[in-house]
Structure formats: structure tokens, C-alpha cells
Design a protein around this motif. Structure first.
Motif, mmCIF file in Angstrom:
data_model
loop_
_atom_site.group_PDB
_atom_site.id
_atom_site.type_symbol
_atom_site.label_atom_id
_atom_site.label_comp_id
_atom_site.label_asym_id
_atom_site.label_seq_id
_atom_site.Cartn_x
_atom_site.Cartn_y
_atom_site.Cartn_z
ATOM 1 N N ILE A 23 0.969 -1.324 0.324
ATOM 2 C CA ILE A 23 -0.141 -0.086 0.285
ATOM 3 C C ILE A 23 0.387 0.964 -0.103
ATOM 4 N N GLU A 24 2.069 1.426 0.814
ATOM 5 C CA GLU A 24 2.725 2.784 1.005
ATOM 6 C C GLU A 24 3.393 2.796 -0.866
ATOM 7 N N GLU A 25 4.193 1.682 -1.041
ATOM 8 C CA GLU A 25 4.450 1.861 -2.413
ATOM 9 C C GLU A 25 3.370 2.361 -3.856
ATOM 10 N N VAL A 26 1.733 1.641 -3.268
ATOM 11 C CA VAL A 26 1.563 2.272 -4.528
ATOM 12 C C VAL A 26 1.018 4.058 -3.940
ATOM 13 N N VAL A 27 1.023 4.087 -2.935
ATOM 14 C CA VAL A 27 0.558 5.382 -2.829
ATOM 15 C C VAL A 27 2.169 6.536 -3.386
ATOM 16 N N ARG A 28 3.274 6.155 -3.083
ATOM 17 C CA ARG A 28 4.247 7.064 -3.641
ATOM 18 C C ARG A 28 4.909 6.316 -5.224
ATOM 19 N N GLN A 29 4.389 5.497 -5.359
ATOM 20 C CA GLN A 29 4.089 5.969 -6.881
ATOM 21 C C GLN A 29 3.278 6.552 -8.090
ATOM 22 N N LYS A 30 1.855 6.180 -6.870
ATOM 23 C CA LYS A 30 0.904 6.527 -8.049
ATOM 24 C C LYS A 30 0.371 7.588 -7.711
#
Length: 276
Positions: free
Chosen positions: A267-274
Motif C-alpha cells: 500500500i505504501e509503495e502504491v501511494v508513493r508511485q501512483k
């Protein structure tokens, strides 16, 4: 005397009502047919209530009190088992009641974030896109959805397990700001002591769950009712065979899901990248 059919009043709120109704009927020395005649309902209706297969009306409970000579005992029990639901659509009322009294809730969400953990902005966007819905209706339904979430702030909050498909994290509901807020809210919810959120990754395929979203309500470890989503509206079901199938399906999906700590990282990665 009529033989007591095996029914555990601790199994579910409905089972408790069924058990107590039968107990009071037998104490009054009435057969199901005699009770049905006195209250103006069919014998089959009384039989189905006593086996927890049919939800009675409040008037049914009031008439039983009159026949049994009780001072509102059955009516009060009815109110405990089926408390007034929040102002939600008619097809959702039974489930809205179950959410408030279940000791555990399990959600499978292949398309959208479950309503129980939606942000106000996300929920408003979802509700506003319903065909033909009016602005006033959106606000009423939104208020009801947010009110449902209050159950998580209670001392006896249910244990919630939400399995969310990875695609839900990428679906642009309301745009970047709304999605960022929603995913950050999911991260915050993982810190709740009674909430577990797990992501089912694309690679798992999750084919058994792609037929649609559903939710399972439990009472003290016993799954007793499910909410199955479908078009144009879902349904609340207490059929034991269907419940067993969905519990097995949920367990299969959970076996393919990331554990919560890896789900948080995703979830954290999706927030950062998208969505930043």
C-alpha cells in the motif's frame, strides 16, 4: 408436549429469538398451529421463526407477548435481535444490523474498498456514481455509511479482516487526492488492534473470488450470515450451505494474500508511485 428441536441460542441472535419463542410457546402449552391461529399468522411462519429460517415482524413479537401474557418480553428481545438499522437502502438493512452486533466480520473486496473502512471522500464518489441517484440521496447514504463505521470505535468492536484485491489500490476512484487519502486511511486502520487488512496480489489470480464481493458475519466464532454483492443490489443470506462455501472461499483467498506487514509495504509503495 412438542419435542424441542436442537437449536443453540448462543449460535446467533436469530437463534436466540427462535429458542426463546419456542420456550415461551411450550410454557403456554400451545402447539405451533394454535399459536399461529391466535396471532393470525400461518403455522409455517411460526415454524420457520422457531427454526431461525424466517425473520418475523415486530407485530409478530407484540402479538406473541399478548398471547403468552408477557409484559413486552418478546418485543424487547425482538428489538435486541433486530435493532433499528441506520438509514440505508432497504436491501441493505438486514446486513447493517448484523454489522453492529457481530463479534467478527470478514470482507472480500475484489473491486472497491469495503464500506466499513472507506473514507468519506471515497465513499461519496462511489455513491455519487450510482445511476440516477440524487444529491440528497448521496448525502443520506454517505451519512449512513459513516455511521456504520462507529462500531470500530466501541470497546467491544468486532474483529475485522479485510482481504482487498491489489487492483483496488490502482482503481482511480475520485482521482489522486481521494485515492491517496483512502490508502493512507487503510494504513492507519492497520494500527487498529482489531483490524487486519491483507492484499491479495495479482499473481495469486484469486479466480475463486472474482465472481463478486461478499462479507461474513460471525458471532463468537460461528459464521451465521453473509452479505453477497450483486447487480443491481446485493442480498443478505443465512443459508448454511452458502455460508460454508463462502467461508471456504475466504480461507482460500486468505491463503493467497500477503500477510499484513507485506500488505502495508505494498500500500505504501502504491501511494508513493501512483497517488502522490
Amino acid at each position: 408436549m412438542t419435542r424441542m428441536i436442537d437449536i443453540d441460542p448462543a449460535e446467533s441472535p436469530r437463534a436466540r429469538f427462535a429458542y426463546e419463542l419456542r420456550r415461551h410457546r411450550l410454557a403456554a402449552r400451545l402447539t405451533q398451529k394454535q399459536l399461529a391461529r391466535k396471532i393470525g399468522f400461518s403455522t409455517s411462519a411460526v415454524a420457520m421463526v422457531e427454526t431461525s429460517k424466517f425473520r418475523p415482524s415486530e407485530r409478530f413479537a407484540e402479538l406473541c407477548d399478548e398471547v403468552f401474557g408477557l409484559d413486552g418480553v418478546v418485543t424487547r428481545l425482538y428489538a435486541e435481535v433486530w435493532p433499528p438499522p441506520p438509514p440505508v437502502p432497504a436491501h441493505f438493512r438486514d446486513w447493517a444490523v448484523e454489522e453492529q452486533r457481530a463479534t467478527a466480520l470478514r470482507f472480500w473486496a475484489p473491486m472497491l474498498v469495503p464500506g466499513m473502512v472507506q473514507t468519506e471522500a471515497y465513499a461519496r464518489r462511489v455513491l455519487a456514481r450510482l445511476p440516477g441517484v440524487l444529491e440528497d440521496e448521496v448525502e443520506q447514504r454517505l451519512a449512513a455509511r459513516m455511521r456504520r463505521q462507529v462500531v470500530l470505535s466501541r470497546d467491544d468492536a468486532p474483529v475485522v479482516t479485510a482481504l482487498i484485491d491489489e487492483g483496488v489500490l490502482h482503481r482511480p476512484v475520485g482521482g489522486p487526492a481521494v485515492m491517496r487519502g483512502q490508502l493512507e486511511h487503510l494504513l492507519a486502520m492497520t494500527r487498529h488492534p482489531r483490524v487486519t487488512i491483507q492484499i491479495v496480489p495479482y499473481g495469486a489470480e484469486a479466480l475463486s473470488g472474482l465472481n463478486g464481493a461478499y462479507a461474513i458475519a460471525e458471532m463468537r466464532g460461528n459464521p451465521y450470515v453473509v452479505r453477497v454483492e450483486s447487480q443491481p443490489s446485493g442480498r443478505t443470506v443465512s443459508d448454511r450451505s452458502l455460508i460454508a462455501d463462502l467461508v471456504n472461499g475466504f480461507d482460500a483467498l486468505r491463503a493467497d494474500a500477503y500477510p499484513q506487514h507485506l500488505s502495508i509495504s505494498m500500500i505504501e509503495e502504491v501511494v508513493r508511485q501512483k497517488w502522490t
